[in-house]
Design a protein around this motif. Structure first.
Motif, PDB file in Angstrom:
ATOM      1  N   ARG A  68     -11.203   2.217  -1.129  1.00  0.00           N
ATOM      2  CA  ARG A  68     -10.178   3.051  -0.495  1.00  0.00           C
ATOM      3  C   ARG A  68      -8.920   3.122  -1.359  1.00  0.00           C
ATOM      4  NH1 ARG A  68      -7.718   4.626   4.527  1.00  0.00           N
ATOM      5  NH2 ARG A  68      -5.502   4.121   4.517  1.00  0.00           N
ATOM      6  N   THR A  69      -8.500   1.981  -1.884  1.00  0.00           N
ATOM      7  CA  THR A  69      -7.285   1.936  -2.701  1.00  0.00           C
ATOM      8  C   THR A  69      -7.412   2.823  -3.935  1.00  0.00           C
ATOM      9  OG1 THR A  69      -6.801  -0.316  -1.962  1.00  0.00           O
ATOM     10  CG2 THR A  69      -5.730   0.428  -3.983  1.00  0.00           C
ATOM     11  N   LEU A  70      -8.527   2.691  -4.648  1.00  0.00           N
ATOM     12  CA  LEU A  70      -8.708   3.484  -5.862  1.00  0.00           C
ATOM     13  C   LEU A  70      -8.826   4.971  -5.547  1.00  0.00           C
ATOM     14  CD1 LEU A  70     -11.115   1.347  -8.095  1.00  0.00           C
ATOM     15  CD2 LEU A  70      -8.621   1.379  -8.016  1.00  0.00           C
ATOM     16  N   ILE A  71      -9.539   5.302  -4.476  1.00  0.00           N
ATOM     17  CA  ILE A  71      -9.699   6.715  -4.117  1.00  0.00           C
ATOM     18  C   ILE A  71      -8.353   7.338  -3.766  1.00  0.00           C
ATOM     19  CG2 ILE A  71     -10.636   8.261  -2.351  1.00  0.00           C
ATOM     20  CD1 ILE A  71     -13.164   6.528  -2.345  1.00  0.00           C
ATOM     21  N   LEU A  72      -7.538   6.623  -2.998  1.00  0.00           N
ATOM     22  CA  LEU A  72      -6.229   7.157  -2.620  1.00  0.00           C
ATOM     23  C   LEU A  72      -5.310   7.298  -3.832  1.00  0.00           C
ATOM     24  CD1 LEU A  72      -5.526   5.328   0.768  1.00  0.00           C
ATOM     25  CD2 LEU A  72      -5.793   7.788   0.409  1.00  0.00           C
ATOM     26  N   ILE A  73      -5.306   6.296  -4.708  1.00  0.00           N
ATOM     27  CA  ILE A  73      -4.477   6.387  -5.918  1.00  0.00           C
ATOM     28  C   ILE A  73      -4.914   7.575  -6.767  1.00  0.00           C
ATOM     29  CG2 ILE A  73      -3.915   5.269  -8.109  1.00  0.00           C
ATOM     30  CD1 ILE A  73      -4.016   2.590  -6.657  1.00  0.00           C
ATOM     31  N   VAL A 122     -19.839   5.314  -5.487  1.00  0.00           N
ATOM     32  CA  VAL A 122     -20.033   3.980  -4.918  1.00  0.00           C
ATOM     33  C   VAL A 122     -19.829   4.027  -3.409  1.00  0.00           C
ATOM     34  CG1 VAL A 122     -19.138   1.621  -4.862  1.00  0.00           C
ATOM     35  CG2 VAL A 122     -19.352   2.811  -7.048  1.00  0.00           C
ATOM     36  N   TYR A 123     -18.794   4.727  -2.994  1.00  0.00           N
ATOM     37  CA  TYR A 123     -18.430   4.749  -1.573  1.00  0.00           C
ATOM     38  C   TYR A 123     -19.503   5.424  -0.723  1.00  0.00           C
ATOM     39  CZ  TYR A 123     -15.399   4.861   2.496  1.00  0.00           C
ATOM     40  OH  TYR A 123     -14.876   4.665   3.751  1.00  0.00           O
ATOM     41  N   TRP A 155     -13.818   1.113 -16.903  1.00  0.00           N
ATOM     42  CA  TRP A 155     -12.793   0.293 -16.236  1.00  0.00           C
ATOM     43  C   TRP A 155     -13.095   0.179 -14.742  1.00  0.00           C
ATOM     44  CZ3 TRP A 155      -9.334   1.028 -12.277  1.00  0.00           C
ATOM     45  CH2 TRP A 155      -8.304   0.088 -12.153  1.00  0.00           C
ATOM     46  N   THR A 156     -13.478   1.291 -14.130  1.00  0.00           N
ATOM     47  CA  THR A 156     -13.784   1.279 -12.701  1.00  0.00           C
ATOM     48  C   THR A 156     -14.928   0.329 -12.389  1.00  0.00           C
ATOM     49  OG1 THR A 156     -13.071   3.585 -12.515  1.00  0.00           O
ATOM     50  CG2 THR A 156     -14.409   2.711 -10.727  1.00  0.00           C
ATOM     51  N   ALA A 157     -15.936   0.293 -13.246  1.00  0.00           N
ATOM     52  CA  ALA A 157     -17.085  -0.577 -13.013  1.00  0.00           C
ATOM     53  C   ALA A 157     -16.671  -2.043 -12.910  1.00  0.00           C
ATOM     54  CB  ALA A 157     -18.111  -0.396 -14.134  1.00  0.00           C
ATOM     55  N   PHE A 158     -15.639  -2.432 -13.640  1.00  0.00           N
ATOM     56  CA  PHE A 158     -15.200  -3.827 -13.636  1.00  0.00           C
ATOM     57  C   PHE A 158     -14.196  -4.135 -12.521  1.00  0.00           C
ATOM     58  CE2 PHE A 158     -16.734  -3.468 -18.022  1.00  0.00           C
ATOM     59  CZ  PHE A 158     -17.464  -4.649 -18.134  1.00  0.00           C
ATOM     60  N   TYR A 159     -13.464  -3.134 -12.057  1.00  0.00           N
ATOM     61  CA  TYR A 159     -12.349  -3.417 -11.153  1.00  0.00           C
ATOM     62  C   TYR A 159     -12.474  -2.808  -9.757  1.00  0.00           C
ATOM     63  CZ  TYR A 159      -9.915  -5.395 -15.140  1.00  0.00           C
ATOM     64  OH  TYR A 159      -9.565  -6.184 -16.210  1.00  0.00           O
ATOM     65  N   VAL A 160     -13.536  -2.050  -9.493  1.00  0.00           N
ATOM     66  CA  VAL A 160     -13.657  -1.436  -8.173  1.00  0.00           C
ATOM     67  C   VAL A 160     -13.819  -2.487  -7.080  1.00  0.00           C
ATOM     68  CG1 VAL A 160     -16.174  -1.144  -8.311  1.00  0.00           C
ATOM     69  CG2 VAL A 160     -14.808   0.394  -6.876  1.00  0.00           C
ATOM     70  N   PHE A 203      -6.374  13.291   5.272  1.00  0.00           N
ATOM     71  CA  PHE A 203      -7.643  12.867   5.870  1.00  0.00           C
ATOM     72  C   PHE A 203      -8.090  11.526   5.300  1.00  0.00           C
ATOM     73  CE2 PHE A 203     -12.241  12.547   5.563  1.00  0.00           C
ATOM     74  CZ  PHE A 203     -12.636  12.736   6.880  1.00  0.00           C
ATOM     75  N   LEU A 204      -8.014  11.369   3.984  1.00  0.00           N
ATOM     76  CA  LEU A 204      -8.418  10.112   3.353  1.00  0.00           C
ATOM     77  C   LEU A 204      -7.586   8.950   3.874  1.00  0.00           C
ATOM     78  CD1 LEU A 204      -8.860  11.166  -0.398  1.00  0.00           C
ATOM     79  CD2 LEU A 204     -10.634  10.901   1.340  1.00  0.00           C
ATOM     80  N   PHE A 205      -6.296   9.160   3.974  1.00  0.00           N
ATOM     81  CA  PHE A 205      -5.397   8.093   4.410  1.00  0.00           C
ATOM     82  C   PHE A 205      -5.694   7.668   5.850  1.00  0.00           C
ATOM     83  CE2 PHE A 205      -1.420   6.489   6.211  1.00  0.00           C
ATOM     84  CZ  PHE A 205      -1.089   5.517   5.271  1.00  0.00           C
ATOM     85  N   MET A 206      -6.062   8.615   6.688  1.00  0.00           N
ATOM     86  CA  MET A 206      -6.239   8.323   8.109  1.00  0.00           C
ATOM     87  C   MET A 206      -7.640   7.820   8.458  1.00  0.00           C
ATOM     88  SD  MET A 206      -4.169  11.511   9.865  1.00  0.00           S
ATOM     89  CE  MET A 206      -4.555  10.911  11.516  1.00  0.00           C
ATOM     90  N   TYR A 207      -8.662   8.286   7.751  1.00  0.00           N
ATOM     91  CA  TYR A 207     -10.026   8.050   8.223  1.00  0.00           C
ATOM     92  C   TYR A 207     -10.939   7.319   7.247  1.00  0.00           C
ATOM     93  CZ  TYR A 207      -8.676  11.419  11.795  1.00  0.00           C
ATOM     94  OH  TYR A 207      -8.026  12.066  12.817  1.00  0.00           O
ATOM     95  N   LEU A 208     -10.454   6.968   6.072  1.00  0.00           N
ATOM     96  CA  LEU A 208     -11.330   6.335   5.082  1.00  0.00           C
ATOM     97  C   LEU A 208     -11.253   4.815   5.216  1.00  0.00           C
ATOM     98  CD1 LEU A 208     -13.059   7.714   2.806  1.00  0.00           C
ATOM     99  CD2 LEU A 208     -11.382   6.796   1.203  1.00  0.00           C
ATOM    100  N   PRO A 209     -12.277   4.156   5.770  1.00  0.00           N
ATOM    101  CA  PRO A 209     -12.237   2.694   5.899  1.00  0.00           C
ATOM    102  C   PRO A 209     -12.537   2.008   4.569  1.00  0.00           C
ATOM    103  CG  PRO A 209     -14.299   3.522   6.766  1.00  0.00           C
ATOM    104  CD  PRO A 209     -13.488   4.727   6.374  1.00  0.00           C
ATOM    105  N   GLU A 210     -12.000   0.824   4.399  1.00  0.00           N
ATOM    106  CA  GLU A 210     -12.254   0.047   3.186  1.00  0.00           C
ATOM    107  C   GLU A 210     -13.575  -0.700   3.327  1.00  0.00           C
ATOM    108  OE1 GLU A 210     -12.600  -0.863  -0.013  1.00  0.00           O
ATOM    109  OE2 GLU A 210     -10.413  -0.580  -0.071  1.00  0.00           O
ATOM    110  N   THR A 211     -14.413  -0.634   2.299  1.00  0.00           N
ATOM    111  CA  THR A 211     -15.709  -1.314   2.321  1.00  0.00           C
ATOM    112  C   THR A 211     -15.764  -2.498   1.365  1.00  0.00           C
ATOM    113  OG1 THR A 211     -16.583   0.204   0.633  1.00  0.00           O
ATOM    114  CG2 THR A 211     -16.891   0.821   2.946  1.00  0.00           C
TER     115      THR A 211
END
Length: 372
Positions: A187-192, A244-245, A176-181, A302-310
């Motif tokens: 960032r969204t998926l990692i935080l969820i 991936v990130y 599922w991740t391969a199709f929707y990442v 830390f993830l919420f504050m410093y993880l930029p979306e790519t």
């Protein structure tokens, strides 16, 4: 890669479950451990046979001076019925060549990963991301799941069956991740995933504190349910996305060193958690979950504050998120007329025509920076 991991874990789980039915007194008892070990050779063989079907990296081909082959692969990767003239491929290939010209003049020794602020930021984010993900406890539940289920009142072959089902879920999640990442973003998926596993771990801790070593079947089954809820959050949102990130955030000339550094922290955390888990679970029981929960709270902050979306950016454009100055172009967010200028030069460059001075000035105006 993660789908292959998940497939391997699934087969291991089901083989372990199937072989558990073989009697210890049987003359074929050794089959129960010999066959699972031998079966591991099957999939590496399949990968070896299929490696020629995997396209080479256009950036690597550029480093080998195989530009025409790199361009053809770029066209194939961007192939679309809405882009019969390979416009997007020409644009990205042109910018990729410009970036390679810059990167080829940059130092690529392993310690250069820590010499500049942007690279130190990458290394810090990559290491903390991979280390922190292990503190969420996935390897503890995955590797010691059979013991955990046995402590929760499951007996006989049921713990092995539950473990096989648990690992099989990861196959669906990573697919599922391969199709929707690319749709929802890294960032969204990692935080969820991190928040979901964190909250589930809290529930596991609370239920284990109340029902562990009791005969309350409903409470024990509820605890088992949260083990399965945990793997949902992990494999659908976090597992493949983390790889991936970390493979995206490092510049091309330091990518191998950066990914290796990130994975080193991943396996360091794995060794720590897996080594102490059986001792801790035997000594302090459910309180071991608290050892995972407490640092995970700060990890999520830390993830919420410093993880930029790519999401939606080329590898070159991602560099601008970390403060790189030696970036060929920031395609993300350019006006349409600015993109047209780059396309005109890309087509001109592809045909071997000389680039006019006016074109060069326009390109420089919209962000093409080349190293001296």
């Amino acid at each position: 890669m993660q789908i292959a991991y998940a497939l391997g874990y699934s087969f291991a789980g089901w083989l372990g479950y199937a072989c558990s039915f073989m009697s210890e007194t049987s003359q074929y008892a050794q089959f129960a451990w010999r066959f699972p070990l031998a079966f591991q050779c099957v999939f590496p063989g399949i990968f070896l046979c299929g490696q020629n079907f995997i396209p080479l990296s256009p950036r690597w081909l550029l480093s080998q001076r195989r530009e025409e082959e790199a361009f053809q692969i770029m066209c194939k990767l961007h192939e679309s019925s809405d882009d019969l003239n390979n416009v997007r491929a020409r644009e990205e290939f042109f910018l990729t060549k410009k970036q390679y010209e810059i990167d080829s003049n940059l130092p690529n020794r392993w310690h250069d990963l820590f010499r500049t602020a942007p690279n130190r930021k990458r290394a810090l984010i990559g290491a903390i991301l991979m280390f922190g993900n292990q503190l969420l406890g996935v390897y503890v539940i995955g590797n010691y799941g059979v013991l955990i289920y046995a402590q929760l009142g499951q007996d006989g072959s049921i713990p092995l069956l539950l473990n096989a089902i648990w690992t099989t879920i990861t196959l669906f999640g990573n697919t599922w991740t391969a199709f929707y990442v690319d749709k929802y973003g890294r960032r969204t998926l990692i935080l969820i995933g991190a928040i979901g596993t964190f909250c589930t771990c809290i529930c596991l801790c609370a239920l284990s504190a109340v029902y562990l070593d009791t005969t309350n079947k409903a409470g024990l089954k509820a605890t088992v349910f949260f083990c399965f809820l945990y793997i949902f959050w992990w494999c659908f949102f976090l597992d493949a996305t983390q790889y991936v990130y970390v493979s995206e955030i490092f510049p091309s000339h330091l990518r191998s060193a950066g990914v290796a550094f990130s994975l080193a922290s991943f396996y360091l955390a794995s060794e720590v958690t897996l080594s102490v888990a059986p001792i801790a679970m035997d000594s302090i029981g459910w309180k071991f979950y608290l050892v995972l929960i407490c640092p995970s709270f700060f990890f999520i902050i830390f993830l919420f504050m410093y993880l930029p979306e790519t999401k939606g950016r080329t590898l070159e454009e991602i560099g601008t998120l970390f403060g790189d100055k030696n970036v060929a172009n920031q395609w993300y967010g350019l006006a349409e007329e600015e993109k047209n200028v780059i396309y005109d030069q890309a087509v001109s460059d592809e045909k071997g025509d000389a680039v006019t001075a006016g074109h060069t000035e326009n390109i420089e105006d919209i962000g093409v920076e080349e190293s001296a």
